[in-house]
Every structure is written in structure tokens, then in C-alpha cells.
Scaffold this active site. Structure first.
Site, mmCIF file in Angstrom:
data_model
loop_
_atom_site.group_PDB
_atom_site.id
_atom_site.type_symbol
_atom_site.label_atom_id
_atom_site.label_comp_id
_atom_site.label_asym_id
_atom_site.label_seq_id
_atom_site.Cartn_x
_atom_site.Cartn_y
_atom_site.Cartn_z
ATOM 1 N N HIS A 241 -19.687 38.298 -30.950
ATOM 2 C CA HIS A 241 -20.447 38.182 -29.918
ATOM 3 C C HIS A 241 -19.907 37.277 -28.684
ATOM 4 C CE1 HIS A 241 -24.678 39.218 -31.132
ATOM 5 N NE2 HIS A 241 -24.153 38.881 -32.210
ATOM 6 N N LYS B 181 -30.185 32.074 -17.191
ATOM 7 C CA LYS B 181 -29.561 32.057 -18.493
ATOM 8 C C LYS B 181 -28.862 30.620 -18.772
ATOM 9 C CE LYS B 181 -27.050 35.190 -15.970
ATOM 10 N NZ LYS B 181 -26.841 36.295 -17.077
ATOM 11 N N ARG B 182 -28.275 30.591 -19.887
ATOM 12 C CA ARG B 182 -27.744 29.436 -20.368
ATOM 13 C C ARG B 182 -26.629 28.953 -19.201
ATOM 14 N NH1 ARG B 182 -28.590 26.881 -25.334
ATOM 15 N NH2 ARG B 182 -26.974 25.505 -24.644
ATOM 16 N N THR C 222 -28.006 40.543 -22.123
ATOM 17 C CA THR C 222 -29.379 41.425 -22.308
ATOM 18 C C THR C 222 -30.228 40.975 -21.138
ATOM 19 O OG1 THR C 222 -29.975 39.816 -24.046
ATOM 20 C CG2 THR C 222 -28.974 41.812 -24.840
ATOM 21 N N LYS D 128 -20.373 31.767 -16.823
ATOM 22 C CA LYS D 128 -21.661 32.663 -15.936
ATOM 23 C C LYS D 128 -21.580 32.298 -14.618
ATOM 24 C CE LYS D 128 -24.163 32.332 -20.438
ATOM 25 N NZ LYS D 128 -24.334 34.033 -20.648
ATOM 26 N N LYS E 256 -33.322 43.467 -19.104
ATOM 27 C CA LYS E 256 -34.721 43.082 -18.853
ATOM 28 C C LYS E 256 -34.860 42.956 -17.418
ATOM 29 C CE LYS E 256 -34.060 40.281 -22.960
ATOM 30 N NZ LYS E 256 -33.553 38.911 -23.322
#
Length: 855
Positions: free
Chosen positions: A378, A569-570, A677, A575, A681
Site C-alpha cells: 500500500h 484526507k489524512r 480512493t 499529500k 469518490k
């Protein structure tokens, strides 16, 4: 503007949510009143909203149990190959509405609750999220369970029943503060304890070499108590099981060995054993080598493998006699998928069972083990890779360390045979890392012990094969595969966006819910003016509803016609929430510089949790909130720009914000986000994506056409090239005046006047050790955002692009992902057979089977 339909009104129009039917409604009302009466007689005279929620949950659950029992009986009789999905995380969210949808009861329940004078949405809001996950990895496991049930696979999710899930995030004075998530405080109507299947798990002790073989002795025992949660497929009467283990101390805990007379202390010490399932570790993409975490990993593995072997040995339903004693057929009956390396101890544990207990010869045991396991990687971030200290494993699991050494020796012998005199290759490929603290590389253990290894998006699988594990791929290239992640359209469209789901059903029929590739049929409506208006109208209704939620929760007036620019998101440096923050500051400065100039109004919404020990991530949250405070209170800016940090982002909040989003931010440095993911969405729910060529964004652009996404910034090759040359942040700062201005403001205390050097650590990181190269993509990002604003001014052109995106989202269903796992890795065929519902008789042969829930 006409009043937007409530979800309840909207649902009444939707047949994909089941038939209303007067009989159904009457039956549900009777069930509801029966459960409510039972609660009130037992507890109190006046019903609370929570009483109503539990009455409804139990009523819906009643419709599950018959199907659940039938499904498990069917598996015992047909004895199909079982799929076991092992994960330390299952981020399930709420269960009530998902169950109603998958059972086709949503409309009937809505009508029943309406007739009883209650508000369905209010009841749904009472349910706690089951937050047994951190982010993408745990939510993926939940989507996979939904798809496996919908595809009729005999699948089981196995994990830990954490008493405390992911912490609740509070924002106080702009800082993240963590609170314990006591999600079981009021009980959980969706689980069933199964004490009859309680199993022992051993820790510590020593290894004894006896004449009869090797024994692991003098261990401490902890009991694993299973709790089962039903997992319904969509409208197919299949109900699979998620089995989560809870740790219990045995009754003789601390009393059996040497009773020193401190009985009270011995009973209090039971907590030590039961702490194993107390709390979810809140790290995302980060390895913390704590003993308790290793205990959790072995606990779930040891209990699960005992359960798997018990089920393998049992001949048919209703029989407890062990019939299968030969293990040759084990890989034909059992597939075990490891969700990252967290359950990697399953490999030495299965070897221990086969060799020490079942007395299989090593080579045969190893062949069966390899053919049984498959491993999903992952992440490629080095800090996330699990590397357990040998000393810790030796203390906690001494026999497993011996087995790992033996696996490694045979593995290295094989590599030395293939590559004589290549000592460096042996060092790189060893399961044991020497130098400093000796560590076990769990990814290497998983690769060596599995017959299949997969990444979670094309680009990620390529990096796994050609960079991270290139030595292993050179030896066994056929082992490495790609399985691009997906999301369940039941939760992420039908449940969260009924308006859009119905609109699509009107145009292309209802079958797309089970076959999302049918969304391509929407391409023919891309120029249909009525459809364009309807899609825009659904989005606007969702935005109005979410704006009302924000005003209620945050007391900020939101302009619902502004662009909803969402980054949820986290919180992690890779990110690049910081890059978004710099863009906010840049927009702010542009408005201040020329207040009269046309500016496309934006509401920027950023949300996500930071790991409690991740200092930089917490500083990023504080910075976003500091910037928001200045922007939102500047009269020159007014309603042109609003910034909101969304507190306590979680599954149930994602279900609210995603359908209301215009622009989805997916801006990780190329080569760092394995898949993502959330990106899928947003695409499915009619948002446009601004993103880098990273993770599944690459495949989204491939499906929709790159011209229908806002793609910017460095590609993987550019990042590699920049690493070679050396990344010098200062050069970008010197060259780009707007970047310089934004950084100077943050550094000087413009956003933190009471503490001018509050953000010096953040600025210092950006200049001197930013692994994720925020400045290198800043200019391209800002220019790309200008294109976004320009298109947003043309509502029709924007909505046409939205429709093209929705029409291209079919690939990203987790049903497609699971079909690929089933065919390429597990070697099972999905089944569209519909098990008869409980109210229909089964065939005569089946009728002879005794009743009761099978395990």
C-alpha cells in the site's frame, strides 16, 4: 429557487432503494414498535431519539439474520473456496443506511418512520461511526467486504474489535486536540459476540526441542473472543461475515503460576492482556515499532488462522468432527489476502501450525503456505515500511523468529544459487537487515511467503516492481501484479448522493449499481441540455444542504454558488496540504491587491486528522486555521473567499461533503500516493479533479481523457530528475514573487501576530528539508487553478466536463477490483446466484440441514 428535496422525499422516487409496499411498511412498523416496547419496559417510560435509533436498527437487523444464517449454511453445504481478507483496519463508518439499501428496505423504512412521525435523517445521525481505521487502507477493506458479498464470494473479513477507534479530532484555538473515540459506549446493535468460538493466543515463553519435535512452552495465554458483524451484498440475499477479535484474560490469569496472595492485583492485571484490543494505532503511512502493536498484529493472525483451519477441517454444516486431516487441498480451499504487511506474521504462524503441530515436512508446509497467501502493498514511503527489531520478536514470539530465520536461510541459499558471489544482492534481499539494530523486513517476508504481490494502481505497481522490490521482481516477475483500487457505488453513490443516483437511473436504468461500467452510457447525454441542467441542479441542492450544515456547525456564512474547493484526507507532508494553503494565501493577496477585479468566489474546505505524534502535520493544521482566521475576517475579501477546516473528518462526514464538492484536490508529489480512493469518490459524485499524475489520478485521466481533468506539475520522471540535480527551494522563492510574498507573510507572523515565529519550523522545512518539493509545483498549481476558475464561470461547459467524468468513473468500482483479485489471485469465480430469502422454502435436499448460524 424551489425548495431542495429532502433526502427522504428524494428516496421515495427511487426504486433502486426497494419497493415501498403497504405490507412491508406495516411489518416494519410492527417490528419497530415491538423493539421500542421492549426497550421502554426494560429501561424507562419516555423514549429518547437513541431509543428510536436502536428500535429501527434492531428491526432492520431482523431482516438480516435469516439471510445471514442461510448464506452460512449454503457455504457449509457447497464448501466453496473461502477468501480471507486479513486487515488490522476496517473503516466501516455507519451501518444502518447501508444495510437498508443493500436489503432493498430503504424506501419502506423511510415510509414506516415517516408514518410513525419520526425523522429518518435524525435517527441516522445518532449512529456512531465504526472508526476502526485510519484512512484509505481501512476504508478499502470496508469497500472490498461490500463488493465480495455483492459478488457472492464466500469471503470473511478478519480484524480486531478495537474498543477505541480513530480518535475524535477537536480543533481548539486552531490546534488539533485528540479525544478518545468511545464508540461502543451505547452498545453496537450490528455485532454478535460468539463466545463459543473463543480461542487461545500465546505470547512470550521459550522453545523446547523434545524427542517428539519442537514445542513452544511456558507461554502467556490471551483469549480471543470473536464478534461477528453481518456484511450484506446488494440485493442478492448474500450476507457474509466480518469477524473481529476482542482480547480477554483467561480466568486463571496471573493466579496459576505462583500465587503470591495478591488476588486483587492479579485481577487488576487482567487489563494488561485485554489492552491488546483496546485502541487503534492512529498512524497513517508511518511505522511505530511498539510492542503492543506487534502483539495486536500477532493476536489477529493467530486467532484467525486457528479459525480458518477449524473451518477447513469441518466436513459439512452441523458437524464439529474434524474430517479433513490432509492439507494437500488447503490452497484449493483457502485464499488469504494480507492487507499490507500488518498481518505478515500469518506466514510464520501458518508454518508453525503445519510443521510443529500438524507435523508436515518443511518443504510441503512451505509450498502450501506460499500458494495460500497473497500480499497487497500500500505504500512506497520508506518510513511506512514495517521493520521489527529482532530482539522484540525473539522476546514476544521466539518460535516465530526461528521460523523466519529458516525461511530466510532457504531464500538466501536460492538467491546465492541464482547469483553466485553477489553478496550485495544477498544483503539487499535478506529478510533480516543487519547494521545497527537487527530488524525483520516484513515486506520481504510477505513477498517471499506469497504467490502473488500487488500494488494498488498501475503507476504504483510499476514503482513496486521496478524500484522498491526490483531485486525480487528480477527473480519472480510473474509474482508481481496490479490491482487498481475501487470504491463501492452503494455507499459512495446510492447512499450519499440519492439525487444523482436517481438521475442516472432515469437515464440508463438501474443495473449500473451492480455494473458500474454501464456509466459509459451517459456519454450520449453530454450535449443534452435538460440532463446538463438536472446534473447542475442536483449538485446545487447538495451544496445548499452542505452549506446549511457548515453554517450550523461553524457559524460561517457560506455562499452556495461559490466553488466548493475540497481537500479532505489524512494530513501528511506528501499529500501537500501546504501547497493548497500557499494557493489560498496567493488568492487572498490577489483579492487585496485589486479588490475590484473579477474573482470567482471560492469556499476552500480542508479536512483530515494528523497522527498525534506527527509534529509537522499538526503545525500544518494550525497554519490552515490561522490563515482561515485572517481570510474569513477581512472585510475587503468578503464572500469572495472563505476557508474552512473541517473538524473530525470521518466516513459519515465524507458522505456529506463529497456530493457537494465542485473541485477535488489530489495534489500529492508524483510517485508518493499509491492509489488514493477519495479521488474516485469525488469523480463519481460530479466533482472535477485538480491533481498530479500520481496514484489512480493517472488512470482517471486515462479513462476520462486528460483534457477533462486539471492535471499539473511534475511527473514521476521529473521528480527523479530533480532528485538527481538536487532540489533547491530557495531558487523558486527568488524567482516567484507571489510565492515569496506568501512565505514572507507566514514567516513574519502576518497570520500569527501574537506569536510571529509560530510557523518557523514549517518555513524552515519548506526551504531545507522538503522531501515533497512543494515549491517545485507551486507555479504550475497556481496556473492550473486559474484555468479551473475560468471554466467555473461557464456553468454549462463545467457541467459537461462533470458528466464526462461521471461517465468515465465505471472502472473505479471495487466490484471490478474484486473480480480481478478473484480471477488472477484467488482463482475463484464470482457468482450471481441469488440465495433464496428466508421466507422462501429451500430445495428438499437443503431442508434437511439443521438450523442455526454457522460459523
Amino acid at each position: 429557487m424551489s425548495r431542495p428535496l429532502s433526502d427522504q422525499e428524494r428516496r421515495k422516487q427511487i426504486s433502486i432503494r426497494g419497493i415501498v409496499g403497504a405490507e412491508n411498511v406495516a411489518e416494519l412498523k410492527r417490528g419497530f414498535n415491538r423493539h421500542l416496547h421492549f426497550t421502554l419496559v426494560k429501561d424507562r417510560n419516555v423514549a429518547t431519539p437513541r431509543d428510536y435509533y436502536f428500535a429501527l436498527a434492531h428491526t432492520v437487523r431482523d431482516h438480516l439474520v435469516g439471510r445471514w444464517i442461510r448464506t452460512q449454511q449454503y457455504y457449509y453445504e457447497k464448501d466453496p473456496k473461502r477468501i480471507y481478507y486479513l486487515s488490522l483496519e476496517f473503516y466501516m463508518g455507519r451501518t444502518l443506511q447501508n444495510t437498508m439499501i443493500n436489503l432493498g428496505l430503504q424506501n419502506a423504512c423511510d415510509e414506516a418512520i415517516y408514518q410513525l412521525g419520526l425523522d429518518m435523517e435524525e435517527l441516522e445521525e445518532i449512529e456512531e461511526d465504526a472508526g476502526l481505521g485510519n484512512g484509505g487502507l481501512g476504508r478499502l477493506a470496508a469497500c472490498f467486504l461490500d463488493s465480495m458479498a455483492t459478488l457472492g464470494l464466500a469471503a470473511y473479513g478478519y480484524g480486531i474489535r478495537y474498543e477505541y477507534g480513530i480518535f475524535n479530532q477537536k480543533i481548539r484555538d486552531g490546534w488539533q486536540v485528540e479525544e478518545a473515540d468511545d464508540w461502543l459506549r451505547h452498545g453496537n446493535p450490528w455485532e454478535k459476540a460468539r463466545p463459543e468460538y473463543m480461542l487461545p493466543v500465546h505470547f512470550y515463553g521459550r522453545v523446547e526441542h523434545a524427542a517428539t519435535g519442537i514445542k513452544w512452552v511456558d507461554t502467556q495465554v490471551v483469549l480471543a473472543l470473536p464478534y461477528d458483524t453481518p456484511v450484506p451484498g446488494y440485493m442478492n440475499n448474500t450476507v457474509n461475515t466480518m469477524r473481529l477479535w476482542s482480547a480477554r484474560a483467561p480466568n486463571d490469569f496471573n493466579l496459576r503460576d505462583f500465587n503470591v496472595g495478591d488476588y486483587i492485583q492479579a485481577v487488576l492485571d487482567r487489563n494488561l492482556a485485554e489492552n491488546i484490543s483496546r485502541v487503534l494505532y492512529p498512524n497513517d503511512n508511518f511505522f511505530e515499532g511498539k510492542e503492543l502493536r506487534l502483539k495486536q498484529e500477532y493476536f489477529v493472525v493467530a486467532a484467525t488462522l486457528q479459525d480458518i483451519i477449524r473451518r477447513f477441517k469441518a466436513s459439512k454444516f452441523g458437524s464439529t468432527e474434524s474430517v479433513r486431516t490432509v492439507f494437500d487441498s488447503f490452497p484449493d480451499q483457502v485464499a488469504i489476502q494480507l492487507n499490507d504487511t500488518h498481518p505478515a506474521m500469518a506466514i510464520p504462524e501458518l508454518m508453525r501450525i503445519f510443521v510443529d503441530i500438524e507435523k508436515l515436512p518443511w518443504n510441503k508446509a512451505w509450498d502450501i503456505t506460499k500458494r495460500t497467501f497473497a500480499y497487497t502493498n500500500h505504500t512506497v514511503l520508506p518510513e511506512a515500511l514495517e521493520r521489527w527489531p529482532v530482539d522484540l520478536v525473539e522476546k514476544l514470539l521466539p518460535r516465530h523468529l526461528q521460523i523466519i530465520y529458516e525461511i530466510n536461510q532457504r531464500h538466501l541459499d536460492h538467491i546465492a544459487f541464482l547469483f553466485p558471489n553477489d553478496v550485495d544482492r544477498l544483503r539487499r534481499m535478506s529478510l533480516i537487515e543487519e547494521g545497527g539494530t537487527k530488524r525483520i523486513n516484513m515486506a520481504h517476508l510477505c513477498i517471499v511467503g506469497s504467490h502473488a504481490v500487488n500494488g494498488v494502481a498501475k503507476i504504483h505497481s510499476e514503482i513496486v516492481k521496478t524500484q522498491v522490490f526490483e531485486d525480487f521482481a528480477a527473480v519472480e516477475p510473474e509474482k508481481f501484479q496490479n490491482k487498481t483500487n475501487g470504491i463501492t457505488p452503494r455507499r459512495w453513490l446510492l447512499l450519499c448522493n440519492p439525487g444523482l443516483a436517481e438521475l442516472i437511473a432515469e437515464k440508463i436504468g438501474e443495473d449500473y449499481v451492480r455494473d458500474l461500467s454501464q456509466l459509459t452510457k451517459l456519454h450520449k447525454f453530454v450535449d443534452d441540455d435538460l440532463f446538463i441542467r438536472e446534473v447542475a441542479k442536483v449538485k446545487q441542492e447538495n451544496k445548499v444542504k452542505f452549506a446549511q450544515y457548515l453554517e450550523k456547525e461553524y457559524k460561517v456564512k457560506i455562499n452556495p454558488s461559490s466553488m466548493f474547493d475540497v481537500h479532505v484526507k489524512r494530513i501528511h507532508e506528501y499529500k501537500r496540504q501546504l501547497m493548497n494553503c500557499l494557493h489560498i494565501v496567493t488568492m487572498y493577496n490577489r483579492i487585496r491587491r485589486d479588490p475590484a477585479k473579477l474573482f470567482v468566489p471560492r469556499t476552500v474546505i480542508i479536512g483530515g486528522k494528523a497522527a498525534p505524534g506527527y509534529h509537522m502535520a499538526k503545525m500544518i493544521i494550525k497554519l490552515i486555521n490561522a490563515v482561515a482566521h485572517v481570510v474569513n475576517n477581512d472585510p475587503v475579501v468578503g464572500s469572495k473567499l472563505k476557508v474552512i477546516f473541517l473538524e473530525n473528518y470521518r466516513v459519515s462526514l465524507a458522505e456529506k461533503v463529497i456530493p457537494a464538492t465542485d473541485l477535488s484536490e489530489q495534489i500529492s508529489t508524483a510517485g508518493t500516493e499509491a492509489s488514493g480512493t477519495g479521488n474516485m469518490k469525488f469523480m463519481l459524485n460530479g466533482a472535477l479533479t485538480i491533481g498530479t499524475m500520481d496514484g489512480a489520478n493517472v488512470e482517471m485521466a486515462e479513462e476520462a481523457g486528460e483534457e477533462n481533468l486539471f492535471i499539473f506539475g511534475m511527473r514521476v520522471e521529473d521528480v527523479t530528475e530533480l532528485d538527481k540535480e538536487g532540489y533547491h527551494a530557495q531558487e523558486y522563492y527568488n524567482r516567484l514573487p507571489e510565492l515569496k510574498q506568501a512565505i514572507d507573510q507566514i514567516r513574519s507572523g502576518f497570520f500569527s501576530p501574537k506569536e510571529p515565529d509560530l510557523f518557523k519550523d514549517v518555513v524552515n522545512m519548506l526551504f531545507h528539508h522538503d522531501r515533497f518539493k512543494v515549491f517545485a509545483d507551486y507555479e504550475a498549481y497556481v496556473k492550473c487553478q486559474e484555468k479551473v476558475s475560468e471554466l467555473y464561470l461557464n456553468s454549462k461547459a463545467w457541467t459537461k466536463m462533470v458528466i464526462r467524468n461521471i461517465a468515465a468513473a465505471g472502472k473505479f468500482s471495487s466490484d471490478r477490483t474484486i473480480k480481478e483479485y478473484a480471477r488472477d489471485i484467488w482463482h475463484v469465480e464470482p457468482s450471481d446466484l441469488k440465495i433464496p430469502p428466508p421466507n422462501e422454502p429451500r430445495d428438499a435436499g437443503e431442508e434437511k440441514t439443521p438450523n442455526g448460524t454457522a460459523a
